[in-house]
Design a protein around this motif. Structure first.
Motif, PDB file in Angstrom:
ATOM      1  N   VAL B  41       0.837  -1.202   0.000  1.00 50.08           N
ATOM      2  CA  VAL B  41       0.000   0.000   0.000  1.00 50.08           C
ATOM      3  C   VAL B  41       0.871   1.251   0.000  1.00 50.08           C
ATOM      4  CG1 VAL B  41      -1.664   1.334   1.357  1.00 50.08           C
ATOM      5  CG2 VAL B  41      -1.923  -1.161   1.136  1.00 50.08           C
ATOM      6  N   ILE B  42       1.927   1.205   0.798  1.00 51.78           N
ATOM      7  CA  ILE B  42       2.828   2.365   0.859  1.00 51.78           C
ATOM      8  C   ILE B  42       3.478   2.594  -0.504  1.00 51.78           C
ATOM      9  CG2 ILE B  42       4.983   3.232   1.866  1.00 51.78           C
ATOM     10  CD1 ILE B  42       4.137   1.756   4.466  1.00 51.78           C
ATOM     11  N   LEU B  43       3.928   1.493  -1.126  1.00 52.52           N
ATOM     12  CA  LEU B  43       4.568   1.633  -2.437  1.00 52.52           C
ATOM     13  C   LEU B  43       3.603   2.197  -3.477  1.00 52.52           C
ATOM     14  CD1 LEU B  43       6.915  -1.426  -3.042  1.00 52.52           C
ATOM     15  CD2 LEU B  43       7.503   0.948  -2.540  1.00 52.52           C
ATOM     16  N   GLU B  44       2.346   1.768  -3.374  1.00 47.65           N
ATOM     17  CA  GLU B  44       1.347   2.295  -4.313  1.00 47.65           C
ATOM     18  C   GLU B  44       1.198   3.798  -4.134  1.00 47.65           C
ATOM     19  OE1 GLU B  44      -2.394   0.187  -3.968  1.00 47.65           O
ATOM     20  OE2 GLU B  44      -1.344  -1.710  -4.384  1.00 47.65           O
ATOM     21  N   SER B  45       1.223   4.233  -2.882  1.00 44.14           N
ATOM     22  CA  SER B  45       1.112   5.675  -2.612  1.00 44.14           C
ATOM     23  C   SER B  45       2.293   6.407  -3.212  1.00 44.14           C
ATOM     24  CB  SER B  45       1.052   5.941  -1.104  1.00 44.14           C
ATOM     25  OG  SER B  45       0.086   5.120  -0.509  1.00 44.14           O
ATOM     26  N   VAL B  46       3.479   5.821  -3.014  1.00 45.37           N
ATOM     27  CA  VAL B  46       4.687   6.441  -3.560  1.00 45.37           C
ATOM     28  C   VAL B  46       4.590   6.501  -5.080  1.00 45.37           C
ATOM     29  CG1 VAL B  46       7.187   6.184  -3.847  1.00 45.37           C
ATOM     30  CG2 VAL B  46       6.126   5.774  -1.609  1.00 45.37           C
ATOM     31  N   ALA B  47       4.056   5.436  -5.667  1.00 50.50           N
ATOM     32  CA  ALA B  47       3.934   5.394  -7.123  1.00 50.50           C
ATOM     33  C   ALA B  47       3.047   6.534  -7.604  1.00 50.50           C
ATOM     34  CB  ALA B  47       3.357   4.048  -7.558  1.00 50.50           C
ATOM     35  N   LYS B  48       2.033   6.852  -6.810  1.00 47.52           N
ATOM     36  CA  LYS B  48       1.142   7.963  -7.176  1.00 47.52           C
ATOM     37  C   LYS B  48       1.922   9.279  -7.168  1.00 47.52           C
ATOM     38  CE  LYS B  48      -3.366   6.435  -6.075  1.00 47.52           C
ATOM     39  NZ  LYS B  48      -4.099   5.994  -4.894  1.00 47.52           N
ATOM     40  N   VAL B  49       2.715   9.472  -6.104  1.00 44.54           N
ATOM     41  CA  VAL B  49       3.513  10.701  -6.003  1.00 44.54           C
ATOM     42  C   VAL B  49       4.459  10.801  -7.202  1.00 44.54           C
ATOM     43  CG1 VAL B  49       5.251  11.920  -4.643  1.00 44.54           C
ATOM     44  CG2 VAL B  49       3.360  10.744  -3.492  1.00 44.54           C
ATOM     45  N   GLN B  50       4.970   9.628  -7.614  1.00 46.52           N
ATOM     46  CA  GLN B  50       5.927   9.633  -8.730  1.00 46.52           C
ATOM     47  C   GLN B  50       5.284  10.041 -10.048  1.00 46.52           C
ATOM     48  OE1 GLN B  50       7.567   5.663  -8.217  1.00 46.52           O
ATOM     49  NE2 GLN B  50       9.547   6.531  -7.632  1.00 46.52           N
ATOM     50  N   GLN B  51       3.963  10.039 -10.091  1.00 43.34           N
ATOM     51  CA  GLN B  51       3.286  10.453 -11.328  1.00 43.34           C
ATOM     52  C   GLN B  51       3.294  11.971 -11.496  1.00 43.34           C
ATOM     53  OE1 GLN B  51      -0.581   8.657 -11.114  1.00 43.34           O
ATOM     54  NE2 GLN B  51       0.257   6.575 -11.313  1.00 43.34           N
ATOM     55  N   ALA B  52       3.575  12.685 -10.414  1.00 43.00           N
ATOM     56  CA  ALA B  52       3.603  14.148 -10.501  1.00 43.00           C
ATOM     57  C   ALA B  52       4.651  14.569 -11.521  1.00 43.00           C
ATOM     58  CB  ALA B  52       3.930  14.738  -9.130  1.00 43.00           C
ATOM     59  N   PRO B  53       4.339  15.591 -12.363  1.00 43.30           N
ATOM     60  CA  PRO B  53       5.308  16.030 -13.363  1.00 43.30           C
ATOM     61  C   PRO B  53       6.481  16.739 -12.689  1.00 43.30           C
ATOM     62  CG  PRO B  53       3.365  17.444 -13.393  1.00 43.30           C
ATOM     63  CD  PRO B  53       3.107  16.382 -12.375  1.00 43.30           C
ATOM     64  N   THR B  54       7.694  16.176 -12.824  1.00 43.45           N
ATOM     65  CA  THR B  54       8.852  16.772 -12.146  1.00 43.45           C
ATOM     66  C   THR B  54       9.934  17.169 -13.135  1.00 43.45           C
ATOM     67  OG1 THR B  54       9.686  14.530 -11.793  1.00 43.45           O
ATOM     68  CG2 THR B  54       8.533  15.556  -9.946  1.00 43.45           C
ATOM     69  N   ASP B  55       9.579  17.222 -14.413  1.00 40.84           N
ATOM     70  CA  ASP B  55      10.590  17.626 -15.391  1.00 40.84           C
ATOM     71  C   ASP B  55      11.100  19.015 -15.053  1.00 40.84           C
ATOM     72  OD1 ASP B  55      10.197  15.288 -16.599  1.00 40.84           O
ATOM     73  OD2 ASP B  55       9.005  16.043 -18.293  1.00 40.84           O
ATOM     74  N   GLY B  56      12.411  19.138 -14.994  1.00 36.19           N
ATOM     75  CA  GLY B  56      12.999  20.448 -14.704  1.00 36.19           C
ATOM     76  C   GLY B  56      12.978  20.804 -13.234  1.00 36.19           C
ATOM     77  N   VAL B  57      12.515  19.883 -12.391  1.00 40.69           N
ATOM     78  CA  VAL B  57      12.525  20.162 -10.947  1.00 40.69           C
ATOM     79  C   VAL B  57      13.653  19.336 -10.318  1.00 40.69           C
ATOM     80  CG1 VAL B  57      11.230  20.082  -8.792  1.00 40.69           C
ATOM     81  CG2 VAL B  57      10.046  20.513 -10.959  1.00 40.69           C
ATOM     82  N   ALA B  58      14.589  20.006  -9.652  1.00 40.03           N
ATOM     83  CA  ALA B  58      15.713  19.293  -9.048  1.00 40.03           C
ATOM     84  C   ALA B  58      15.229  18.484  -7.846  1.00 40.03           C
ATOM     85  CB  ALA B  58      16.780  20.289  -8.603  1.00 40.03           C
ATOM     86  N   PRO B  59      15.715  17.257  -7.700  1.00 42.63           N
ATOM     87  CA  PRO B  59      15.327  16.477  -6.526  1.00 42.63           C
ATOM     88  C   PRO B  59      15.771  17.193  -5.250  1.00 42.63           C
ATOM     89  CG  PRO B  59      16.720  15.195  -8.028  1.00 42.63           C
ATOM     90  CD  PRO B  59      16.743  16.600  -8.500  1.00 42.63           C
ATOM     91  N   MET B  60      14.963  17.121  -4.230  1.00 42.85           N
ATOM     92  CA  MET B  60      15.297  17.819  -2.990  1.00 42.85           C
ATOM     93  C   MET B  60      15.491  16.812  -1.862  1.00 42.85           C
ATOM     94  SD  MET B  60      13.078  20.509  -0.749  1.00 42.85           S
ATOM     95  CE  MET B  60      12.108  19.200  -0.058  1.00 42.85           C
ATOM     96  N   SER B  61      16.640  16.907  -1.204  1.00 44.28           N
ATOM     97  CA  SER B  61      16.848  16.039  -0.049  1.00 44.28           C
ATOM     98  C   SER B  61      16.843  16.845   1.244  1.00 44.28           C
ATOM     99  CB  SER B  61      18.193  15.317  -0.180  1.00 44.28           C
ATOM    100  OG  SER B  61      19.242  16.254  -0.318  1.00 44.28           O
ATOM    101  N   HIS B  62      17.145  18.122   1.120  1.00 39.07           N
ATOM    102  CA  HIS B  62      17.224  18.968   2.314  1.00 39.07           C
ATOM    103  C   HIS B  62      16.268  20.138   2.148  1.00 39.07           C
ATOM    104  CE1 HIS B  62      20.910  16.635   2.361  1.00 39.07           C
ATOM    105  NE2 HIS B  62      21.059  16.940   3.634  1.00 39.07           N
ATOM    106  N   PRO B  63      15.288  20.273   3.040  1.00 35.60           N
ATOM    107  CA  PRO B  63      14.272  21.303   2.848  1.00 35.60           C
ATOM    108  C   PRO B  63      14.799  22.728   3.017  1.00 35.60           C
ATOM    109  CG  PRO B  63      13.943  20.148   4.936  1.00 35.60           C
ATOM    110  CD  PRO B  63      15.020  19.419   4.208  1.00 35.60           C
ATOM    111  N   MET B  64      15.904  22.882   3.747  1.00 35.81           N
ATOM    112  CA  MET B  64      16.398  24.243   3.952  1.00 35.81           C
ATOM    113  C   MET B  64      17.525  24.564   2.991  1.00 35.81           C
ATOM    114  SD  MET B  64      16.116  24.741   8.029  1.00 35.81           S
ATOM    115  CE  MET B  64      16.563  23.076   8.337  1.00 35.81           C
ATOM    116  N   PRO B  65      17.533  25.783   2.439  1.00 37.50           N
ATOM    117  CA  PRO B  65      18.522  26.125   1.410  1.00 37.50           C
ATOM    118  C   PRO B  65      19.891  26.439   2.007  1.00 37.50           C
ATOM    119  CG  PRO B  65      17.119  28.015   1.823  1.00 37.50           C
ATOM    120  CD  PRO B  65      16.638  26.926   2.735  1.00 37.50           C
ATOM    121  N   LEU B  66      20.433  25.517   2.758  1.00 38.86           N
ATOM    122  CA  LEU B  66      21.732  25.740   3.403  1.00 38.86           C
ATOM    123  C   LEU B  66      22.805  24.879   2.736  1.00 38.86           C
ATOM    124  CD1 LEU B  66      20.833  25.541   7.205  1.00 38.86           C
ATOM    125  CD2 LEU B  66      21.588  27.579   5.959  1.00 38.86           C
TER     126      LEU B  66
END
Lengths: 515, 105
Positions: B41-66
């Motif tokens: 179920v968790i993986l299915e949820s993640v799969a849904k998030v992965q459908q979001a269009p992220t072209d040109g969006v850099a992956p983010m690992s750290h929420p603060m711009p430090l």
């Protein structure tokens, strides 16, 4: 002692006739920063167990790591010295595994974003051939703790009933330097491996970023070896087109000599398996210094099993180009170029310079010359007794001399005593023995042992007269022009003078009287 | 750094057993069965998030711009061996005593 039985191996020359070796070397270097990678604990070697630990390096809940600025700078300098590109932005990653040498249950490392990548190091072999080693990456990580295995018969992990862990080393900054596959070395692969680690050690020492003591583990080498079918000359396009074979990774290779031996052994072992129709299992191998063989370790985990992910507690490292250029300005002269310059300054032949380099005495001689000795005398004294004894103790000469408190200044002082005419060569050797025995500085030893050439020409002349009188036949030969006969008389004069005379002066006197 | 599991649409019982082994979590057969479903179920949820269009969006690992948060290379006080070992279930020779470990390296 290893209990495992040795595998079959193929004669090296035969192996080379059938296969082409490819290597990959991973070298771990502990930085000699004052503190650890992510906390302010001292990073000193040899402290009392668990005396250099804190909540961060013990992985206690809530502890927050902060990157050591100096370690990042050292990593960048190493990258630049290896002709690498320096990342504009990179992150740390957690390498997850359960093993008590890392109390956090992960090692903080870098994964797909190393701070330095795509470099090379030109390595000169003994005969002057240059081999270019391509560098894949150099990344930052932390060292692990040290385990003692208790209850096993041999102190090894097999059969132990429990283990004791010291976390002083956990968190010490580590740089892992990884080569690209090293092809084209052919039968010289073991020699190239050794020369690379040696050149890397020299470079890191010149950068002053690490103690690079393989015997203490501040520099460690893992050697990957694979074989592929022989298809021509090692550097030919036909050979380079053959796909790489399965590799093994030999760990625990902790001396230059072992690097060469371990690579050679693995080549012969792989060759025997492949030639017999078998296949190589991708695994780690343990190197046994005593028996000169490797034994099977574990089957290598997939990188995926480490479940790497970006370290959330550490923000990205983004070295400014200004910083990178400033650090580039601090790089030392390339050790190989420096050697060429010193050889020319010192007037050594290629052979003499090679002896000095092989003895590890370049720095000692440089410092001795700086302290006032001639290059010839500096070489003569360092490569004599101190070098012989260091070899006998299986230590490098720098460590050995430091352990005895023998300094370049001592050697320069000793040379000064000879040059000034106070000591002759054999007296100087006695003085050096005294210094090596911890009796003090050369002057103090000469004073305490009463070693001083007799400067009184009258006494020397009397001895010469006495010896000539006692040896009329020898004297006659010299009068007839057989000057080499003087040696016998000089020996007797020196005996008369209890060794405390200048042999050169004795010779002059004898010849003057008999010609 | 995408783990193969994140790229998978479904999870097998063997996958869960393998992961449990890596994490040193002992799961009974019943727990394994349950986890296959729950993680699915968790993986299915993640799969849904992965459908979001992220072209040109850099992956983010750290929420603060430090970036470049560092400390100078200056020694700080340590805990000391006694305090460090105080929380250890067992200690010997001023070291942490741990149960027998398998030869993993």
């Amino acid at each position: 002692m290893s209990t495992a039985t040795a595998d079959a191996v193929m004669d090296y020359d035969e192996a080379m006739a059938k296969f082409d070796p490819v290597m990959g070397l991973e070298v771990h270097v502990e930085l000699h920063t004052a503190t650890k990678m992510f906390c302010g604990c001292p990073a000193e070697f040899g402290a009392e167990p668990n005396s250099q630990v804190c909540p961060v390096c013990l992985g206690l809940p809530g502890a927050l790591p902060v990157v050591n600025e100096k370690a990042v700078e050292s990593a960048i300098r190493i990258g630049l010295a290896l002709n690498c590109e320096i990342a504009e932005w990179c992150r740390f990653a957690r390498k997850n595994y359960f093993y008590p040498d890392m109390p956090k249950n992960f090692q903080t490392s870098q994964y797909d974003e190393p701070i330095a990548y795509n470099g090379h190091l030109d390595v000169e072999l003994e005969d002057g051939t240059v081999y270019r080693v391509e560098i894949e990456r150099a990344h930052m990580e932390e060292d692990t703790g040290k385990s003692l295995h208790i209850g096993g018969a041999t102190g090894r992990i097999h059969g132990a009933d429990h283990s004791l862990v010291d976390y002083n080393r956990a968190g010490i900054p580590l740089i892992e330097i990884v080569t690209k596959p090293m092809t084209g070395a052919g039968e010289r692969a073991p020699e190239v491996a050794k020369a690379y680690v040696s050149a890397l050690r020299d470079l890191l020492r010149a950068l002053d970023v690490s103690d690079v003591k393989m015997e203490q583990g501040s520099m460690r080498c893992d050697a990957n070896v694979s074989l592929r079918a022989k298809a021509g000359d090692p550097t030919s396009p036909e050979q380079l087109a053959v796909p790489l074979g399965t590799r093994t990774e030999t760990k625990n290779v902790n001396s230059l000599r072992s690097v060469e031996r371990a690579v050679r052994y693995e080549i012969s072992r792989h060759a025997a398996i492949l030639d017999g129709g078998g296949s190589i299992l991708q695994e780690t191998r343990h190197w046994h210094e005593d028996t000169g063989i490797t034994t099977s370790g574990r089957v290598k985990s997939d990188a995926e099993d480490y479940r790497y992910f970006p370290e959330p507690d550490l923000v990205p490292v983004a070295p400014t180009r200004e910083l990178v250029e400033a650090l580039r300005g601090t790089l030392p002269e390339n050790p190989a170029a420096r050697r060429k310059r010193l050889q020319s300054d010192w007037g050594y032949s290629d052979l003499e310079m090679r002896d000095v380099v092989n003895a590890g005495a370049v720095e000692l001689i440089e410092q001795t010359v700086a302290a006032g000795a001639s290059a010839g005398a500096a070489k003569k004294w360092w490569l004599g007794e101190p070098s012989r004894r260091a070899n006998a103790e299986a230590q490098d000469i720098v460590t050995y001399a430091a352990g005895l408190g023998l300094t370049p200044a001592h050697i320069a002082e000793l040379d000064g005593l000879v040059v000034s005419g106070r000591l002759n060569d054999s007296m100087a050797r006695q003085v050096l023995d005294g210094v090596l025995a911890g009796e003090g500085t050369p002057t103090a030893v000469a004073d305490a042992r009463g070693l001083e050439l007799v400067q009184d020409d009258g006494a020397l002349e009397a001895a010469v007269d006495k010896v000539i009188e006692a040896n009329p036949d020898v004297a006659a030969k010299i009068r007839d022009g057989k000057l080499q006969a003087a040696g016998a008389l000089i020996g007797q004069v020196m005996k008369e003078m209890k060794g405390q005379a200048d042999a050169g002066k004795a010779r002059e006197l004898i010849l003057a009287k008999l010609q | 750094m995408t783990h193969r599991l994140a790229r998978m649409s479904s999870l097998s019982r063997d996958d869960v057993a393998h992961l449990a082994g890596l994490a040193r979590i002992e799961l009974s057969d019943a727990e394994l069965d349950r986890m296959v479903g729950e993680l699915g179920v968790i993986l299915e949820s993640v799969a849904k998030v992965q459908q979001a269009p992220t072209d040109g969006v850099a992956p983010m690992s750290h929420p603060m711009p430090l970036t470049n948060v560092t400390r100078p290379d200056v020694v700080r006080p340590t805990l000391g061996a006694e305090a460090a070992l105080a929380g250890a279930p067992e200690a010997e020779q001023q070291r942490f005593s741990v149960p027998r470990i398998l030869d993993e390296d």
